[in-house]
Design a protein around this motif. Structure first.
Motif, PDB file in Angstrom:
ATOM      1  N   THR A 133      92.196  99.641  14.893  1.00  0.00           N
ATOM      2  CA  THR A 133      91.634 100.362  13.759  1.00  0.00           C
ATOM      3  C   THR A 133      90.458  99.595  13.193  1.00  0.00           C
ATOM      4  OG1 THR A 133      93.194  99.331  12.237  1.00  0.00           O
ATOM      5  CG2 THR A 133      93.799 101.480  13.115  1.00  0.00           C
ATOM      6  N   GLY A 135      88.637 100.162   9.871  1.00  0.00           N
ATOM      7  CA  GLY A 135      88.602 100.965   8.657  1.00  0.00           C
ATOM      8  C   GLY A 135      89.224 102.321   8.925  1.00  0.00           C
ATOM      9  N   PRO A 136      88.483 103.411   8.692  1.00  0.00           N
ATOM     10  CA  PRO A 136      89.046 104.756   8.869  1.00  0.00           C
ATOM     11  C   PRO A 136      89.108 105.202  10.332  1.00  0.00           C
ATOM     12  CG  PRO A 136      86.777 104.906   8.119  1.00  0.00           C
ATOM     13  CD  PRO A 136      87.121 103.440   8.141  1.00  0.00           C
ATOM     14  N   SER A 138      90.347 104.997  14.201  1.00  0.00           N
ATOM     15  CA  SER A 138      91.351 104.433  15.099  1.00  0.00           C
ATOM     16  C   SER A 138      90.973 104.754  16.541  1.00  0.00           C
ATOM     17  CB  SER A 138      92.751 104.944  14.753  1.00  0.00           C
ATOM     18  OG  SER A 138      92.920 106.242  15.240  1.00  0.00           O
ATOM     19  N   GLU A 147      90.169 108.773  16.271  1.00  0.00           N
ATOM     20  CA  GLU A 147      90.346 109.570  15.065  1.00  0.00           C
ATOM     21  C   GLU A 147      89.620 108.916  13.905  1.00  0.00           C
ATOM     22  OE1 GLU A 147      94.547 109.983  14.430  1.00  0.00           O
ATOM     23  OE2 GLU A 147      94.789 111.372  16.111  1.00  0.00           O
ATOM     24  N   VAL A 148      89.093 109.752  13.023  1.00  0.00           N
ATOM     25  CA  VAL A 148      88.488 109.262  11.784  1.00  0.00           C
ATOM     26  C   VAL A 148      89.295 109.884  10.652  1.00  0.00           C
ATOM     27  CG1 VAL A 148      86.440 109.273  10.326  1.00  0.00           C
ATOM     28  CG2 VAL A 148      86.192 109.064  12.809  1.00  0.00           C
ATOM     29  N   ASP A 149      89.931 109.033   9.860  1.00  0.00           N
ATOM     30  CA  ASP A 149      90.819 109.516   8.789  1.00  0.00           C
ATOM     31  C   ASP A 149      91.824 110.526   9.319  1.00  0.00           C
ATOM     32  OD1 ASP A 149      89.902 107.959   6.653  1.00  0.00           O
ATOM     33  OD2 ASP A 149      88.232 109.333   6.276  1.00  0.00           O
ATOM     34  N   ALA A 209      82.070 107.472   8.817  1.00  0.00           N
ATOM     35  CA  ALA A 209      82.600 106.203   9.310  1.00  0.00           C
ATOM     36  C   ALA A 209      81.610 105.501  10.242  1.00  0.00           C
ATOM     37  CB  ALA A 209      83.921 106.439  10.037  1.00  0.00           C
ATOM     38  N   GLY A 227      86.260  97.091   8.208  1.00  0.00           N
ATOM     39  CA  GLY A 227      86.176  98.500   7.861  1.00  0.00           C
ATOM     40  C   GLY A 227      84.899  98.812   7.107  1.00  0.00           C
TER      41      GLY A 227
END
Ligand code: CA
Length: 227
Positions: A133, A135-136, A138, A147-149, A209, A227
């Motif tokens: 990960t 930050g937002p 993964s 994925e973002v958030d 992101a 992040g």
């Protein structure tokens, strides 16, 4: 010889498609040639190629339109564009088509084979590892998902590999040459613009992101470790 999968060549100049057929066939790929964009779109559905070598300057529906239609259908088959001019490269990037790679005419057939091989290898081989990960963001290397958030984003094979490589050592700065070598498997350092082009595409897709990838001026890129 090892079966490497089918490459769809879309090219209206017979001398060029013959050369591509010869070299890609010699490298162990199955090869199918189409000479116009609409037939190429049908062939993608019918043949499910492993990769597409796509000329931009085609009669009727050009290569950029073909790629746009494919991506619009959610088809992310790896594409190597064959461009005739530098301004076509800018068009590819500007349109966010997920061009995985490109060669500019006149190109060496060996270079084209190396690009296609690299693309196929990267698209098929999962990288072992956990979810990283940033930050937002993964990055799931085994499932090749980003994925973002919590929202999945669609990346091309090359964009994914670039992000996964940077994310493998957050905070570490990679030079363009190191990335070309590790991600693209090429040692042609004159093509370092390729790296910038793909980082730009990746950041566009990451949206808010985008800061997960940092530019280190005069050096290269790193994945943000905080992040
Ligand atoms: Ca052409």
């Amino acid at each position: 010889m090892e079966e490497r999968g089918l490459v769809l060549i879309v090219e209206d100049e017979p001398t060029i498609s013959e050369l591509e057929r010869l070299y890609l066939g010699g490298a162990g790929f199955g090869v199918h040639v189409e000479t116009d964009g609409r037939k190429a779109l049908d062939a993608v559905v019918r043949l499910r190629p492993t990769a597409i070598v796509l000329d931009i300057g085609l009669p009727g529906l050009d290569g950029i339109e073909v790629c746009r239609i494919l991506r619009g259908r959610g088809d992310w088959t790896p594409v190597v564009f064959v461009t005739a001019r530098d301004d076509e490269v800018d068009r590819i990037v500007g349109l966010e088509l997920g061009a995985d790679d490109y060669v500019t005419k006149p190109f060496s057939p060996r270079e084209l084979v190396a690009r296609v091989r690299g693309l196929v290898r990267r698209a098929s081989g999962a990288i072992a590892g956990d979810v990283t990960t940033l930050g937002p963001v993964s990055v799931d290397s085994a499932r090749r998902r980003v994925e973002v958030d919590g929202r999945r984003i669609d990346l091309t094979a090359t964009e994914f590999d670039l992000l996964a490589h940077l994310a493998s050592q957050p905070g570490r700065v990679f030079t363009r040459e190191q990335l070309l070598s590790s991600v693209w498997g090429v040692a042609d350092y004159s093509s370092s613009r390729t790296v910038d082009v793909h980082v730009a595409q990746l950041r566009l897709k990451l949206g808010e992101a985008a800061g997960a990838i940092r530019t280190v001026r005069g050096v290269g890129y790193s994945a943000a470790d905080d992040g």
